[in-house]
Each structure stands twice: as C-alpha cells, then as structure tokens.
Motif scaffolding. Structure first.
Motif, PDB file in Angstrom:
ATOM      1  N   PRO A 109      -6.615   3.019 -15.821  1.00  9.12           N
ATOM      2  CA  PRO A 109      -6.129   4.336 -15.404  1.00  9.12           C
ATOM      3  C   PRO A 109      -6.820   5.461 -16.173  1.00  9.12           C
ATOM      4  CG  PRO A 109      -4.284   2.832 -15.684  1.00  9.12           C
ATOM      5  CD  PRO A 109      -5.503   2.123 -16.211  1.00  9.12           C
ATOM      6  N   VAL A 110      -7.329   6.430 -15.456  1.00  9.49           N
ATOM      7  CA  VAL A 110      -8.088   7.507 -16.091  1.00  9.49           C
ATOM      8  C   VAL A 110      -7.231   8.281 -17.088  1.00  9.49           C
ATOM      9  CG1 VAL A 110      -9.299   9.672 -15.643  1.00  9.49           C
ATOM     10  CG2 VAL A 110      -9.747   7.677 -14.201  1.00  9.49           C
ATOM     11  N   TRP A 111      -5.941   8.436 -16.790  1.00 13.69           N
ATOM     12  CA  TRP A 111      -5.082   9.197 -17.705  1.00 13.69           C
ATOM     13  C   TRP A 111      -5.051   8.575 -19.094  1.00 13.69           C
ATOM     14  CZ3 TRP A 111      -1.221   6.957 -20.446  1.00 13.69           C
ATOM     15  CH2 TRP A 111      -0.686   5.751 -19.968  1.00 13.69           C
ATOM     16  N   SER A 112      -5.283   7.246 -19.195  1.00 10.44           N
ATOM     17  CA  SER A 112      -5.155   6.551 -20.477  1.00 10.44           C
ATOM     18  C   SER A 112      -6.421   6.614 -21.332  1.00 10.44           C
ATOM     19  CB  SER A 112      -4.789   5.078 -20.239  1.00 10.44           C
ATOM     20  OG  SER A 112      -5.862   4.360 -19.630  1.00 10.44           O
ATOM     21  N   LEU A 113      -7.496   7.218 -20.840  1.00 11.31           N
ATOM     22  CA  LEU A 113      -8.759   7.215 -21.579  1.00 11.31           C
ATOM     23  C   LEU A 113      -8.657   7.786 -22.992  1.00 11.31           C
ATOM     24  CD1 LEU A 113     -11.495   8.020 -18.908  1.00 11.31           C
ATOM     25  CD2 LEU A 113     -11.163   5.901 -20.200  1.00 11.31           C
ATOM     26  N   PRO A 114      -7.901   8.877 -23.234  1.00 11.77           N
ATOM     27  CA  PRO A 114      -7.792   9.349 -24.628  1.00 11.77           C
ATOM     28  C   PRO A 114      -7.261   8.287 -25.583  1.00 11.77           C
ATOM     29  CG  PRO A 114      -7.014  11.042 -23.119  1.00 11.77           C
ATOM     30  CD  PRO A 114      -7.242   9.803 -22.293  1.00 11.77           C
ATOM     31  N   ALA A 115      -6.331   7.442 -25.117  1.00 13.04           N
ATOM     32  CA  ALA A 115      -5.810   6.374 -25.973  1.00 13.04           C
ATOM     33  C   ALA A 115      -6.884   5.327 -26.243  1.00 13.04           C
ATOM     34  CB  ALA A 115      -4.588   5.728 -25.317  1.00 13.04           C
ATOM     35  N   THR A 133     -10.219   5.813 -26.258  1.00 12.24           N
ATOM     36  CA  THR A 133     -11.278   6.352 -27.104  1.00 12.24           C
ATOM     37  C   THR A 133     -10.833   6.494 -28.561  1.00 12.24           C
ATOM     38  OG1 THR A 133     -10.658   8.607 -26.471  1.00 12.24           O
ATOM     39  CG2 THR A 133     -12.421   7.546 -25.218  1.00 12.24           C
ATOM     40  N   LYS A 134      -9.522   6.580 -28.788  1.00 13.35           N
ATOM     41  CA  LYS A 134      -9.010   6.613 -30.160  1.00 13.35           C
ATOM     42  C   LYS A 134      -8.895   5.203 -30.750  1.00 13.35           C
ATOM     43  CE  LYS A 134      -6.332  10.876 -29.580  1.00 13.35           C
ATOM     44  NZ  LYS A 134      -4.965  11.447 -29.473  1.00 13.35           N
ATOM     45  N   SER A 135      -9.024   4.202 -29.910  1.00 16.50           N
ATOM     46  CA  SER A 135      -8.821   2.818 -30.354  1.00 16.50           C
ATOM     47  C   SER A 135     -10.122   2.069 -30.593  1.00 16.50           C
ATOM     48  CB  SER A 135      -7.990   2.057 -29.308  1.00 16.50           C
ATOM     49  OG  SER A 135      -6.733   2.658 -29.104  1.00 16.50           O
ATOM     50  N   TRP A 136     -11.177   2.386 -29.816  1.00 12.02           N
ATOM     51  CA  TRP A 136     -12.402   1.586 -29.862  1.00 12.02           C
ATOM     52  C   TRP A 136     -13.628   2.492 -29.761  1.00 12.02           C
ATOM     53  CZ3 TRP A 136     -11.315  -3.295 -31.076  1.00 12.02           C
ATOM     54  CH2 TRP A 136     -10.049  -3.792 -30.729  1.00 12.02           C
ATOM     55  N   LYS A 137     -14.740   2.016 -30.319  1.00 13.38           N
ATOM     56  CA  LYS A 137     -16.012   2.713 -30.164  1.00 13.38           C
ATOM     57  C   LYS A 137     -16.483   2.622 -28.720  1.00 13.38           C
ATOM     58  CE  LYS A 137     -17.370   1.324 -34.864  1.00 13.38           C
ATOM     59  NZ  LYS A 137     -18.332   0.515 -35.651  1.00 13.38           N
ATOM     60  N   LEU A 190      -4.286  -1.069 -27.402  1.00 18.77           N
ATOM     61  CA  LEU A 190      -4.338   0.333 -27.799  1.00 18.77           C
ATOM     62  C   LEU A 190      -3.770   0.515 -29.202  1.00 18.77           C
ATOM     63  CD1 LEU A 190      -3.219   1.906 -24.411  1.00 18.77           C
ATOM     64  CD2 LEU A 190      -5.536   1.734 -25.333  1.00 18.77           C
ATOM     65  N   ARG A 191      -4.533   1.162 -30.043  1.00 16.04           N
ATOM     66  CA  ARG A 191      -4.201   1.327 -31.457  1.00 16.04           C
ATOM     67  C   ARG A 191      -2.839   1.994 -31.670  1.00 16.04           C
ATOM     68  NH1 ARG A 191      -7.350   1.630 -36.187  1.00 16.04           N
ATOM     69  NH2 ARG A 191      -6.553   3.056 -37.764  1.00 16.04           N
ATOM     70  N   GLN A 192      -2.484   2.941 -30.805  1.00 18.49           N
ATOM     71  CA  GLN A 192      -1.220   3.660 -30.984  1.00 18.49           C
ATOM     72  C   GLN A 192      -0.015   2.738 -30.957  1.00 18.49           C
ATOM     73  OE1 GLN A 192      -3.780   4.483 -29.081  1.00 18.49           O
ATOM     74  NE2 GLN A 192      -3.863   6.675 -28.629  1.00 18.49           N
ATOM     75  N   GLU A 193      -0.115   1.617 -30.228  1.00 18.51           N
ATOM     76  CA  GLU A 193       1.003   0.676 -30.135  1.00 18.51           C
ATOM     77  C   GLU A 193       0.910  -0.439 -31.167  1.00 18.51           C
ATOM     78  OE1 GLU A 193       2.328   0.032 -25.806  1.00 18.51           O
ATOM     79  OE2 GLU A 193       0.146   0.123 -25.675  1.00 18.51           O
TER      80      GLU A 193
END
Length: 457
Positions: free
Chosen positions: A165-171, A173-177, A395-398
């Motif tokens: 899902p495009v909406w999730s891209l910020p999550a 990009t914060k998790s992986w190179k 995802l790093r946030q979780e």
C-alpha cells in the motif's frame, strides 16, 4: 456458481470485512473443484495487487475513448464527473484486468465474456460496453504498464508493482534502506505455498497419503515439517481431521520453536493465542508443558478449543476468552509468548485483504496496543522468566521501537541474543531483536525479540 461469479461473490464479502479464505471455504459446496480453483486464483491475484490494478484501470478510463468518457469513467469505485461506478462494475474491471495480465492457463476471451454476461444478469447492462472497451485496452497494453512500474526508479511505482500500500511507504523507508526495500518488494511477489507441521510419529503415513492424493510433499529445512507446491485448504488434507498435520508457515514454526528452546519448567502463557496453532505446536513438542491461552476474539477462541481437541492436547491447555490487558494468570508464567496484533506486513502476500483495510490511524492504534501488551507481559512474567515478543510485521515502528520504549523504563528487562543468526532469511534488528524475511513460498515475514525478566535486586 461458476468460478468467475464465485470470485465476484468473494470480493463482495471481502469488502464487508470477511477473509477471502473463509468465504471460499463456505462457498466451496456451491462450486465444482475446477470453479473453486478459478475463483480462488482470481480473488487472490486481485487482492495481492489491488492498488496496482486500480491504477492501471484508472489510467485506461481517464485516457479512454468517447464512450468511456460519456459514461463517467474514472478509477473504479472512485468519484468521477459522472458519478461513481457501482461496486459490481468496479470489481468486474479489477477481476478482468488482473485475470488478463496474470492468469496463464485460462482464456482471456472466456474471462471477459463471463464478466460481461454477469453484468447483464445483474442489471448492469449499460456498463457492458465500458467494461469491454477497458478490458480490450488492458489486453493490448496492460502488460507494458505493469512492466513500466516494475522497472521504475520511483519507490511509489515499485510499491504498486509489489502490492505494498502506497500510504505505508513512510513506515517502510524508516525501517529499511532503499536497497533492502527493493529486495523486500521483490520477495513480496513470491506466490505463497503451504507448509505442514507433521504430528509426532505420523510422518511416514502422512507422506504416503499426500502422495496418493497427488500433492507430492517435499522435505522442509525444518524438522517435522513438509512443503507443498501450492496453497491448500486444511480440511482437504488427508489426516487433518485426525490431527496428523497442521497447515502452518515455516516462519510461524520457527517462532514457536523458540518456546521449545527457552522453556525449562512452569506454565507457559500464550497471551494472544489466536486459533491456537502455535500453542498446539508447543504442546506437541513439549509433552510435559502446560499452556494457558488468552484470546480476545470469541470466534478465534472457539477455533483454538477445536484445535486442541483435534490434536489431542486439550488436557494440558487452559483456554480463556478475554482481554490480555485485564486477565490474570492462574499462576505466574515462567515463559510468555506474546504474538501481538500488528499490521501483518510480513504476511501480506498470504493474507492480502488485511493490508487494504489498514490506515495510519489504525496502524498507530496497533502500536499503542503492542506497547501496552509488552509492558503487561513483563509485569506478569515470573522473575528470571522469558518473554518472547513476536509480530508478523516487517516495520520498525511495531518492532524495535516498541521494545526500546517499553524496556527504557524498566531496569529488570534485558534482551537475550537471538539464536537465528544473520544468514539466509534472518536479519538482525536495529538494535533489538531479529527478523525473518519472506524469502520463500513457505516463509512469512516475522520479527522476534527475546527478553529476560531479571529478579528484582
């Protein structure tokens, strides 16, 4: 019910919040095996990359001929100058587009004709010419547009191609190179297949039954597991009802095997036990263990009750339905397995409908619940006990962020190094925990952090 009609029926139920696998199972008696297989294929190729199909269809509608413009066409289900396309029409466009561009062994003309006939039968005849024109354009130029997304340097285009899902891209990009994301997005395109956990002492007889049924099982890298070349309904497997095998991904098997590694004595608490698949594995592999299972959903709780009976381990399992933030264990557990509710981003290929039901607000609520559950697990665990924090998210946030925030305020929590290493599908967290990447058809993505609760000084 024919396969094309069946696919549209399942998609309509998914829009209401149902899981595709459940609807397919419930609809199986109304279709021949061949039609059920076609329906399942169409449903999952739509759901795995639904956002991309909408993008492609929307492009043909916006640049279409005068006929499509007169009928108010735009992206299916989205507002347009002439109004919205009815859901049935939008789903016909998605099924037709996905089928034409991905089905390899079904005639495109038969698919399109079946969709047009369905529209007529459902009183949507005025949209037949629009759907026919769009699907004709898809057949002619759709593959070029898919390939352009695959080759694009744009991360958004790559996400569309991969079904992220495009909406999730910020999550992400914060998790992986970026290089890691490109690899992950490629892995998410691997079609999933079923792996089986074989009950102790049943390997030889089960292998024979599976081969007689034409399933041709292969040995897994994991002890006590077999691989199949496609996905299967559990109830269709020989020996399933007798408890001889369980459909379980290899990632799930690896996670539950950590309990086997770290348990020494005392009660095991499975805080969010779901349908009891991991609890069943633990009880079968640890014949002296007792497991207390908590599950909030009444439906999943009842499924877990049936699972324990099917496997014959119900005597050592105590299953309770309730909120893990409120229930109290019968005695302090020496090991807590917390498979926390999450985005499921590591399983999006296998359970694609879940990703389209997510949003930032729901994602943030999940993260808050994860923190509360991990803090509660540390409170409940006996001194010198182990907490295994798990998500099926990449995802790093979780994951690392949750562990870091909870442990920051607790001097009695210390992370234990993961036994998985960093080769193959295993990747180290930054800095907490370890990941399994979905690197094969039998592996889903998982994160795991192992925490020891030190005795108070």
């Amino acid at each position: 019910m024919r396969g094309i009609e069946g696919a549209l029926h399942v998609l309509a139920r998914v829009r209401e919040g149902r899981f595709a696998s459940e609807v397919l199972r419930d609809s199986g008696s109304a279709m021949t095996p061949g039609d059920l297989s076609l329906a399942a294929s169409l449903v999952y190729i739509v759901l795995r990359r639904e956002e991309m199909w909408r993008h492609i269809v929307g492009g043909f509608l916006r640049s279409g001929d005068a006929r499509s413009r007169r009928e108010g066409g735009r992206s299916p289900g989205r507002p347009a100058a002439g109004g919205r396309l009815p859901p049935q029409v939008a789903d016909c466009l998605l099924v037709g587009t996905a089928g034409l561009l991905e089905l390899r062994h079904f005639a495109g003309g038969v698919l399109v004709n079946g969709l047009l006939e369905h529209l007529k039968n459902e009183g949507q005849g005025k949209f037949v010419s629009l759907v026919n024109a769009v699907l004709r354009a898809v057949g002619e130029r759709g593959s070029e547009r898919v390939e352009a997304l695959r080759r694009s340097a744009s991360l958004e285009d790559r996400a569309l191609w991969a079904g992220v899902p495009v909406w999730s891209l910020p999550a992400w990009t914060k998790s992986w190179k970026r290089s890691e994301l490109n690899e992950l997005f490629d892995l998410m395109r691997i079609p999933p297949a079923s792996s089986l956990r074989v009950s102790p002492g049943r390997a030889d007889v089960l292998n024979g039954l599976l081969r007689e049924g034409g399933l041709e099982p292969e040995s897994s890298d994991l002890s006590g597991a077999l691989r199949l070349q496609s996905t299967v309904l559990p109830t269709s497997l020989p020996g399933y009802e007798r408890g001889w095998c369980t459909v379980q991904t290899e990632g799930s098997l690896l996670v539950a095997s950590l309990v086997e590694r770290f348990w020494r004595a005392g009660v095991i608490l499975d805080m969010c036990s779901g349908r009891g698949v991991k609890a069943g594995q633990i009880l079968q592999s640890l014949p002296k263990a007792r497991v207390e299972c908590w599950e909030l959903s009444r439906g999943r709780h009842l499924s877990a009750v049936r699972e324990m009976r099917r496997l014959g381990v119900e005597a050592r399992a105590e299953l309770r339905c309730g909120n893990a933030l409120e229930l109290e264990p019968r005695e302090a557990p020496t090991l807590v397995l917390l498979d926390a509710p999450c985005s499921g981003s590591g399983t999006w290929s296998r359970k694609p409908e879940s990703k389209w039901q997510l949003s930032w607000s729901r994602f943030d609520r999940l993260v808050a619940v994860q923190k509360d559950l991990l803090a509660r697990a540390l409170d409940l665990c006996a001194p010198n006990g182990i907490i295994i924090y798990v998500t099926c998210s990449l995802l790093r946030q979780e994951n690392e962020n949750v562990v870091a925030e909870v442990l920051a305020g607790r001097a009695n929590g210390v992370e234990v190094p993961s036994p998985w290493g960093t080769s193959g599908p295993f990747h180290r967290g930054r800095p907490w925990g370890a990941y399994i990447w979905p690197a094969s058809p039998w592996l889903d993505g998982f994160y795991c952090s192992i925490i020891m609760k030190r005795a108070e000084v």
